[in-house]
Write an enzyme that holds these catalytic residues in place. Structure first.
Site, PDB file in Angstrom:
ATOM      1  N   HIS A  87       0.296   4.656  -0.276  1.00  0.00           N
ATOM      2  CA  HIS A  87       0.013   5.769   0.640  1.00  0.00           C
ATOM      3  C   HIS A  87       0.231   5.294   2.066  1.00  0.00           C
ATOM      4  O   HIS A  87       0.708   6.048   2.924  1.00  0.00           O
ATOM      5  CB  HIS A  87      -1.426   6.297   0.438  1.00  0.00           C
ATOM      6  CG  HIS A  87      -2.420   5.664   1.362  1.00  0.00           C
ATOM      7  ND1 HIS A  87      -3.145   4.532   1.036  1.00  0.00           N
ATOM      8  CD2 HIS A  87      -2.767   5.957   2.646  1.00  0.00           C
ATOM      9  CE1 HIS A  87      -3.895   4.179   2.066  1.00  0.00           C
ATOM     10  NE2 HIS A  87      -3.700   5.031   3.042  1.00  0.00           N
TER      11      HIS A  87
ATOM     12  N   CYS B  47      -2.779   7.117  -5.049  1.00  0.00           N
ATOM     13  CA  CYS B  47      -2.574   5.668  -4.970  1.00  0.00           C
ATOM     14  C   CYS B  47      -1.145   5.281  -5.399  1.00  0.00           C
ATOM     15  O   CYS B  47      -0.812   5.305  -6.591  1.00  0.00           O
ATOM     16  CB  CYS B  47      -3.601   4.909  -5.819  1.00  0.00           C
ATOM     17  SG  CYS B  47      -3.620   3.149  -5.438  1.00  0.00           S
TER      18      CYS B  47
ATOM     19  N   CYS C 226       0.876  -1.168   0.000  1.00  0.00           N
ATOM     20  CA  CYS C 226       0.000   0.000   0.000  1.00  0.00           C
ATOM     21  C   CYS C 226       0.913   1.218   0.000  1.00  0.00           C
ATOM     22  O   CYS C 226       1.626   1.455   0.988  1.00  0.00           O
ATOM     23  CB  CYS C 226      -0.905  -0.005   1.228  1.00  0.00           C
ATOM     24  SG  CYS C 226      -1.992   1.422   1.230  1.00  0.00           S
TER      25      CYS C 226
HETATM   26  O1  PYC Z   1      -1.572   3.957  -2.140  1.00  0.00           O
HETATM   27  O2  PYC Z   1      -1.168   1.942  -2.894  1.00  0.00           O
HETATM   28  C1  PYC Z   1      -1.901   2.757  -2.369  1.00  0.00           C
HETATM   29  C2  PYC Z   1      -3.248   2.347  -1.947  1.00  0.00           C
HETATM   30  C3  PYC Z   1      -3.854   1.140  -2.145  1.00  0.00           C
HETATM   31  C4  PYC Z   1      -5.123   1.217  -1.582  1.00  0.00           C
HETATM   32  C5  PYC Z   1      -5.273   2.477  -1.057  1.00  0.00           C
HETATM   33  N1  PYC Z   1      -4.121   3.159  -1.293  1.00  0.00           N
END
Ligand code: PYC
Length: 311
Positions: A90, A233, A88
């Protein structure tokens, strides 16, 4: 009563809650092994931490664990309102900001063990965080889907630490006022892509022109539990970078500024090692809470209200 110490942060608007003390005993092993144990034996703890009434559908949780690889500063296992996450982006930026807030790290490079491998992170002097993600790649290009209510939709399937279906061509506006429609569209796309042999895809990402001309693109990302990402993301930007690298649209070291639907920005770039694309993502997180969760078994909603997401 169980007392659980957590640190909350947000990365470009997307929240992360890191459990730093009071989590379940999941023994020792690699982050991948610990993730499986946590998933199989402690799902109610996951729900208690991130779901209502303590959390919300958009909250991503991270469990701080002892890394198996002693070169790593720490290990982390990510989860959300409906289950486990792989990487993930973030969340990792929030995790590094949390370690800094706790005084466990100083500006510099720090390896972190995740359930999909080691990631190298850097805490910059100005508080920004960058990380080198796991190798990212496109699995399938220009897949055509028949999407209920919307007709034919074309996109790519790619891995950036999570599985994505990426859509460039569509008629929808990526705008706050349009979130309900964007959610419906991407949810229907997810059903179609899963039904067409790509069961692993659980994130849908669509792109449009940026609102701020300093950026390259604006996105909308639907997460597995039907909440949309407030940040650009990190894993989705990695998947995008991998696709652009393969298409010759982004050169090594060139910076791609990905804007989210909230206007927050991640900078993505990549290098190539052994023929594999290794994306780098840079962003900022802010710690905004430090608290103790109380798990009282007498509370009928102690373990959270399970998010009901029907496919
Ligand atoms: O930032 O990779 C990310 C992510 C995945 C789901 C929510 N944020």
């Amino acid at each position: 009563m169980n007392l659980i110490k957590v640190i909350d942060s947000h990365t470009g608007g997307e929240p992360t809650r890191v459990v730093i003390d009071g989590g379940p005993d999941i023994g020792s092993g690699s982050a991948a092994d610990l993730r499986e144990r946590f998933k199989n034996d402690h799902d109610s703890f996951r729900s208690a931490v991130v779901n209502e009434p303590r959390g919300s559908d958009i909250l991503v949780g991270g469990l701080l664990v002892e890394p198996k690889d002693q070169t790593c500063e720490a290990g982390v296992i990510f989860f959300n309102n409906v289950g486990m996450l792989n990487m993930c982006g973030h969340g990792l930026i929030g995790f590094v900001a949390t370690l800094s807030h706790l005084g466990r790290i100083q500006p510099g490079k720090h390896s972190i063990e995740t359930s999909v491998g080691l990631v190298s992170t850097q805490l910059h002097d100005d508080g920004q965080v960058s990380f080198e993600n796991v190798p990212s790649y496109r699995k399938a290009k220009s897949i055509k889907l028949e999407v209920e209510g919307y007709g034919e939709v074309t996109g790519d399937v790619a891995w950036g630490g999570n599985w994505f279906f990426l859509i460039k061509d569509h008629n929808l506006e990526i705008d706050f006022e349009n979130v309900d429609e964007l959610t419906q569209f991407t949810w229907n796309v997810r059903k179609a892509v899963n039904a067409n042999g790509y069961q692993e895809v659980d994130h849908i990402e669509m792109f449009a022109a940026p609102e701020n001309p300093e950026n390259n693109s604006r996105n909308f990302v639907l997460c597995p539990g039907k909440a949309y990402d407030r940040s650009p993301c990190g894993t989705g930007t990695s998947a995008k970078v991998a696709c652009m690298a393969e298409d010759g649209l982004l050169q090594r070291g060139e910076v791609w500024r990905q804007e989210s639907i909230t206007g927050s920005v991640f900078e993505g770039s990549y290098r190539v090692e052994d023929g594999k694309v290794i994306p780098s993502i840079k962003g900022s997180a802010f710690v905004n809470g430090e608290s103790t969760l109380i798990l009282n078994p007498a509370d009928p909603l102690c373990w959270g209200i399970d998010s009901q997401v029907n496919m």
